[in-house]
Design a protein around this motif. Structure first.
Motif, mmCIF file in Angstrom:
data_model
loop_
_atom_site.group_PDB
_atom_site.id
_atom_site.type_symbol
_atom_site.label_atom_id
_atom_site.label_comp_id
_atom_site.label_asym_id
_atom_site.label_seq_id
_atom_site.Cartn_x
_atom_site.Cartn_y
_atom_site.Cartn_z
ATOM 1 N N ASN A 198 35.566 15.764 -6.242
ATOM 2 C CA ASN A 198 35.975 14.419 -5.854
ATOM 3 C C ASN A 198 35.359 13.807 -4.905
ATOM 4 O OD1 ASN A 198 38.004 14.892 -7.980
ATOM 5 N ND2 ASN A 198 39.696 15.364 -6.916
ATOM 6 N N ALA A 199 35.349 14.476 -3.836
ATOM 7 C CA ALA A 199 34.427 14.160 -2.935
ATOM 8 C C ALA A 199 33.284 13.524 -3.059
ATOM 9 C CB ALA A 199 34.523 15.047 -1.522
ATOM 10 N N LEU A 200 32.325 14.340 -3.602
ATOM 11 C CA LEU A 200 31.105 13.958 -4.054
ATOM 12 C C LEU A 200 30.877 12.719 -5.060
ATOM 13 C CD1 LEU A 200 28.635 17.020 -4.965
ATOM 14 C CD2 LEU A 200 28.678 15.209 -2.867
ATOM 15 N N ALA A 201 31.827 12.523 -6.015
ATOM 16 C CA ALA A 201 32.032 11.653 -6.802
ATOM 17 C C ALA A 201 32.510 10.301 -6.028
ATOM 18 C CB ALA A 201 33.219 11.831 -8.026
ATOM 19 N N LYS A 202 33.198 10.128 -5.041
ATOM 20 C CA LYS A 202 33.331 9.046 -4.229
ATOM 21 C C LYS A 202 32.257 8.626 -3.480
ATOM 22 C CE LYS A 202 38.494 10.186 -3.683
ATOM 23 N NZ LYS A 202 39.563 10.553 -2.623
ATOM 24 N N ILE A 203 31.607 9.605 -2.905
ATOM 25 C CA ILE A 203 30.385 9.314 -2.085
ATOM 26 C C ILE A 203 29.288 8.611 -3.148
ATOM 27 C CG2 ILE A 203 28.512 10.137 -0.950
ATOM 28 C CD1 ILE A 203 30.306 12.223 0.190
ATOM 29 N N ALA A 204 29.122 9.353 -4.247
ATOM 30 C CA ALA A 204 28.043 8.816 -5.290
ATOM 31 C C ALA A 204 28.406 7.103 -5.626
ATOM 32 C CB ALA A 204 27.960 9.844 -6.286
ATOM 33 N N ALA A 205 29.808 7.087 -5.924
ATOM 34 C CA ALA A 205 30.100 5.600 -6.290
ATOM 35 C C ALA A 205 29.818 4.560 -5.208
ATOM 36 C CB ALA A 205 31.603 5.443 -6.629
ATOM 37 N N ASP A 234 20.792 8.736 -6.950
ATOM 38 C CA ASP A 234 19.772 9.512 -7.809
ATOM 39 C C ASP A 234 19.533 10.810 -6.903
ATOM 40 O OD1 ASP A 234 19.936 7.570 -9.537
ATOM 41 O OD2 ASP A 234 18.001 6.758 -9.197
ATOM 42 N N ASP A 235 19.215 10.598 -5.545
ATOM 43 C CA ASP A 235 19.081 11.965 -5.030
ATOM 44 C C ASP A 235 20.191 12.741 -4.951
ATOM 45 O OD1 ASP A 235 16.534 10.886 -4.152
ATOM 46 O OD2 ASP A 235 17.133 10.056 -2.266
ATOM 47 N N LEU A 236 21.334 12.196 -4.867
ATOM 48 C CA LEU A 236 22.432 13.078 -4.919
ATOM 49 C C LEU A 236 22.592 13.796 -6.175
ATOM 50 C CD1 LEU A 236 26.068 12.335 -3.571
ATOM 51 C CD2 LEU A 236 25.877 12.972 -5.926
ATOM 52 N N GLU A 254 21.100 14.804 4.765
ATOM 53 C CA GLU A 254 22.775 14.900 4.936
ATOM 54 C C GLU A 254 23.269 14.864 3.602
ATOM 55 O OE1 GLU A 254 23.234 12.412 9.176
ATOM 56 O OE2 GLU A 254 23.254 11.286 7.062
ATOM 57 N N ILE A 255 22.665 14.078 2.565
ATOM 58 C CA ILE A 255 23.065 14.235 1.171
ATOM 59 C C ILE A 255 23.074 15.563 0.739
ATOM 60 C CG2 ILE A 255 22.370 13.332 -0.919
ATOM 61 C CD1 ILE A 255 21.998 10.566 -0.040
#
Length: 234
Positions: free
Chosen positions: A101-108, A116-118, A76-77
């Motif tokens: 922005n969405a990826l940054a929010k998920i990573a946080a 790390d996988d992301l 999924e990632i």
């Protein structure tokens, strides 16, 4: 799979359906017995999931129950990263920034290992096989089209055909297709009384009209798929 994984999978299956799903279908997809399914549903309900329905009728998950992003699988990632990278290559700067922005929010909020996988995903978006460069489109036009689709608003267009002849159209926009070189608005044309496709780079100007069109965009999309003989997602 473990019971916790099975419960998560059950939630995901229910999320995919807006209408009640029979217990038999749910049990078959999870490869479990009906008795186990009923116990799993009871467990999810005890944890706060609003699952309505009963045996013999079917089950549906109501909005309001969310899972933390840490429950994302590696696949999924990877899908999120790949999709985000594809969006950032399109000529829609608003969506590109929204994807970042969405990826940054998920990573946080991801655990360190999954973060790390992301960040280290090696799935890349390659260049188009065609030699033509994407046709630039005013980002404001794309933003207004997406807004009109969300609001189910009628659009007044001044549109140029392939020969450069400009006509005025009023359409009911219900979809926006992204291709390598162009974006295409899917709409019901009041002039032609039929579905029509409009390349965004040929739109000279547009105006969002007041009020909503009389049908839902989901209904229009369903009928458009039938008319185009499309059985998969567009």
């Amino acid at each position: 799979m473990s019971r916790s994984e099975r419960l998560l999978e059950l939630l995901q299956i229910l999320r995919r359906h807006r209408h009640p799903v029979s217990g038999q279908d749910l049990a078959a997809e999870l490869d479990i017995s009906l008795r186990t399914l009923y116990r799993d549903i009871a467990s999810l309900q005890a944890q706060g999931a609003v699952i309505e329905g009963e045996a013999g009728v079917g089950y549906v998950l109501r909005a309001g129950f969310t899972l933390p992003p840490l429950m994302f699988s590696q696949e999924e990632i990877e899908a999120l990263v790949l999709g985000s990278r594809w969006v950032t290559t399109r000529h829609d700067t608003q969506l590109a920034q929204a994807a970042r922005n969405a990826l940054a929010k998920i990573a946080a909020v991801l655990p360190a290992a999954l973060r790390d996988d992301l960040e280290a995903s090696t799935l890349l978006v390659g260049p188009s096989a065609r030699k033509e460069h994407p046709v630039p489109v005013d980002p404001d036009i794309l933003g207004q089209i997406r807004l009109a689709i969300r609001q189910q608003s009628r659009l007044e267009l001044h549109y140029a055909d392939a020969e450069g002849q400009v006509s005025q159209r009023i359409i009911w926009p219900f979809g926006l297709g992204f291709f390598d070189q162009v974006q295409v608005v899917l709409g019901w044309c009041e002039l032609r009384q039929d579905f029509r496709h409009f390349r965004t780079d040929r739109i000279q100007s547009l105006t969002i009209l007041e009020g909503r069109y009389s049908r839902s965009r989901q209904s229009l999309l369903k009928d458009w798929r039938k008319a185009q003989n499309i059985t998969r997602e567009f």
